[in-house]
Design a protein around this motif. Structure first.
Motif, short mmCIF file in Angstrom:
data_model
loop_
_atom_site.label_atom_id
_atom_site.label_comp_id
_atom_site.label_asym_id
_atom_site.label_seq_id
_atom_site.Cartn_x
_atom_site.Cartn_y
_atom_site.Cartn_z
N UNK A 1 0.82 -1.01 -0.40
CA UNK A 1 0.11 -0.07 -0.22
C UNK A 1 1.20 1.14 -0.14
N UNK A 2 0.20 2.20 -0.74
CA UNK A 2 1.23 3.75 -1.14
C UNK A 2 0.98 4.37 -0.16
N UNK A 3 1.91 5.21 0.26
CA UNK A 3 2.30 6.05 1.18
C UNK A 3 0.48 7.27 1.36
N UNK A 4 0.04 7.93 1.75
CA UNK A 4 -0.92 8.47 1.35
C UNK A 4 -0.82 9.90 2.01
N UNK A 5 -0.84 11.33 1.36
CA UNK A 5 -0.32 12.61 1.68
C UNK A 5 -1.78 13.16 1.24
N UNK A 25 -3.77 12.00 -9.40
CA UNK A 25 -3.85 11.08 -8.10
C UNK A 25 -2.52 10.94 -7.30
N UNK A 26 -1.29 10.98 -7.57
CA UNK A 26 0.32 10.34 -7.76
C UNK A 26 1.02 11.33 -7.58
N UNK A 27 2.15 11.35 -6.45
CA UNK A 27 2.11 12.24 -5.59
C UNK A 27 4.11 11.92 -6.09
N UNK A 28 4.69 13.14 -6.62
CA UNK A 28 6.18 13.34 -7.40
C UNK A 28 7.08 13.91 -6.44
N UNK A 29 7.98 13.42 -5.89
CA UNK A 29 9.07 14.66 -5.74
C UNK A 29 10.10 14.78 -6.50
N UNK A 73 8.67 7.28 -13.26
CA UNK A 73 8.12 6.59 -12.25
C UNK A 73 8.38 5.76 -11.04
N UNK A 74 10.34 6.60 -10.70
CA UNK A 74 10.91 6.37 -9.26
C UNK A 74 10.51 7.45 -9.18
N UNK A 75 10.66 8.65 -9.07
CA UNK A 75 9.76 9.87 -8.44
C UNK A 75 8.30 9.59 -7.81
N UNK A 76 7.86 8.70 -8.08
CA UNK A 76 6.49 8.38 -7.15
C UNK A 76 6.42 8.03 -5.86
N UNK A 77 6.23 8.89 -4.47
CA UNK A 77 6.40 8.91 -3.60
C UNK A 77 4.88 8.13 -2.66
N UNK A 78 3.79 8.74 -3.58
CA UNK A 78 3.00 7.83 -3.44
C UNK A 78 1.81 8.79 -3.62
N UNK A 82 -7.48 10.57 -0.73
CA UNK A 82 -8.91 11.08 -1.23
C UNK A 82 -9.06 11.40 -3.06
N UNK A 83 -7.95 11.05 -2.97
CA UNK A 83 -8.19 11.23 -4.70
C UNK A 83 -8.01 10.20 -5.73
#
Length: 518
Positions: A1-5, A25-29, A73-78, A82-83
């Motif tokens: 389960x990916x982390x949610x922010x 909906x994906x969070x990128x750092x 893809x590797x930049x996705x952190x969570x 709600x999205x």
């Protein structure tokens, strides 16, 4: 389960060195990547992007495929709390749900009298093969200009795709086609139409011709007019993906004017040498640079024409010709310098070569139409997607009436060409060779003229819809740029548009009854 922010957590990371964004909906750092961003750092630090949901901004600048690349893809952190993800890439082999992106026989709710269940299964399997096996190699080779990779030919051979490209016929007897999805006796011109329209999904015009374009037009004369032992040997090698053919008719001196060939074949009969001495040149020959066999049209000393099967050997020199599409096509200039050709390599009869050459044209031109219409449809899909996501003056691009008018014209062209193509394909399925030559030569010529001339109009409209992106080799409009640059090939190869239009009308005039008046 990916982390949610939460929205607030993402918003806190909105400056250089500490930068997050949300895309679908994906969070990128992007903290480390930002400085390397091809579009510059300032774009990412914009107040509507940094620490925000940048989905709309992203898709106004980037194609969806960018997010599928490993380095991104590797930049996705969570994910954003709600999205939910709303944008999904089409799976390999799947149909598009964009209106007019598929012909009606593949569109939900429509009916069609031509296609059976085995056609539908064949289409699904063939598209999956194209997108999984051919597309990655096509994009790489179109760029670097190298010949299509051997492993692609090997994979095609395993499924007997190369054999199927020659159309229905006795050459398919005993073969397992596409893993057994279709039986040899079931395979018809609609299966071949499917292959033509699905192959263009690689969106790499030079590569498509490199992927056996020379064989498609160079092998049929061998199969139809060659000695049994000769055609069996060559067909076996070619169908296995190990050898390649090239049709060498066109010269600098003779294009559509086949009767004007200057390449000379002199008859020799002295002892062990019984055959021909071939001298001359050929130009703009597809696959010439890597072909093993050349199907060559030449003039005899009696003034007639002869068609010869020539194996690559000493005395044959091929040089690449730079054209507006990729060198992956192997387009070349051929020099024959006193090349000996055994008499048994004569295709058809001496001085009757024109019949051999002309016999190939209907199938060749029809095959080119399948690809031309398929390519137009892909461009329609690209444009419909773009006008739906591109914003101008604060509204979607499709709010502009002039854009809708262009789309209306593009859709009408491709749908009318598809309908005409399917009608002629049905006729081909129900006519023998002699009937096709009698009834369809003019119709196929007119259809090719129509399809390729409307394709050029569609290419011009697509560039206007995409604007600057439509003349840029990378980014959102790269397929539009490529199409606009390479679409004239379809209008020239197999007979120039004006020549084909004239042929179609002359065929009609020839059949005009003598007893009709206004």
């Amino acid at each position: 389960m990916s982390k949610q922010f939460t929205v607030e957590e993402v918003a806190a990371h909105n400056k250089q060195g500490d930068l997050w964004i949300v895309v679908d909906s994906k969070v990128y750092d992007l903290s480390k990547f930002a400085a390397m961003h091809p579009g510059g750092l300032a774009v990412l630090l914009d107040e509507e992007v940094a620490g925000k949901d940048a989905t709309e901004a992203f898709f106004s600048l980037h194609r969806q495929e960018v997010l599928q690349k490993p380095q991104y893809k590797r930049l996705v952190i969570g994910t954003l709390a709600g999205a939910k993800q709303t944008i999904f890439a089409r799976e390999p082999g799947a149909l598009s749900n964009v209106p007019y992106a598929e012909p009606t026989w593949l569109s939900a709710g429509y009916h069609n009298p031509y296609y059976k269940d085995h056609h539908r299964k064949f289409q699904a399997a063939f598209r999956k093969f194209v997108e999984e096996v051919i597309v990655p190699d096509a994009q790489a080779r179109e760029e670097d200009g190298k010949k299509p990779s051997q492993y692609v030919f090997d994979e095609m051979a395993k499924l007997n795709i190369i054999a199927m490209r020659m159309g229905p016929g006795p050459h398919l007897k005993g073969l397992e086609l596409m893993g057994g999805i279709v039986k040899p006796e079931e395979f018809d011109y609609f299966h071949e139409l499917i292959m033509g329209q699905e192959t263009v999904r690689v969106l790499a015009r030079g590569y498509i011709d490199g992927l056996g374009g020379g064989t498609y037009i160079g092998l049929p004369p061998i199969m139809n007019f060659g000695q049994p032992a000769l055609r069996q040997k060559i067909a076996k090698e070619v169908f296995a993906g190990k050898k390649f053919c090239s049709l060498a008719i066109t010269e600098a001196f003779a294009g559509s004017d086949v009767a004007g060939l200057r390449c000379i074949a002199k008859r020799v009969e002295n002892g062990s040498q019984n055959g021909w001495i071939l001298t001359g040149t050929k130009k703009w020959i597809t696959n010439a640079t890597f072909a093993d066999y050349f199907t060559v049209g030449a003039r005899t000393e009696q003034g007639g024409l002869v068609v010869l099967l020539v194996e690559r050997q000493e005395g044959i020199d091929t040089k690449p010709i730079k054209t507006s599409y990729s060198p992956a096509a192997g387009t070349g200039y051929i020099t024959f310098d006193n090349v000996f050709v055994p008499y048994e390599n004569t295709l058809g009869k001496e001085n009757k070569g024109l019949q051999v050459i002309l016999s190939n044209f209907n199938h060749e031109r029809w095959g080119m139409v399948t690809a031309s219409v398929g390519s137009q449809r892909l461009i329609v899909e690209e444009c419909l997607k773009w006008v739906n996501q591109r914003k101008v003056f604060g509204k979607p691009l499709h709010n502009q009436a002039v854009i809708r008018a262009k789309l209306a014209a593009m859709i009408s062209r491709v749908e009318s060409a598809q309908a005409w193509l399917e009608n002629l394909t049905y006729q081909m399925n129900n006519m023998n060779y002699a009937e096709q030559a009698e009834y369809l030569a003019g119709s196929i010529a007119l259809l090719k003229q129509y399809a390729t001339s409307t394709a050029q109009l569609t290419a011009a409209d697509a560039v206007q819809i995409f604007g600057g992106r439509g003349i840029t080799k990378s980014g959102m409009g790269r397929f539009i740029e490529h199409y606009h640059r390479t679409v004239p090939f379809d209008a020239v190869l197999g007979g120039a548009e004006d020549v084909l239009g004239d042929l179609g009308v002359r065929q009609a005039i020839r059949k005009m009854p003598k007893n009709v008046r206004l």
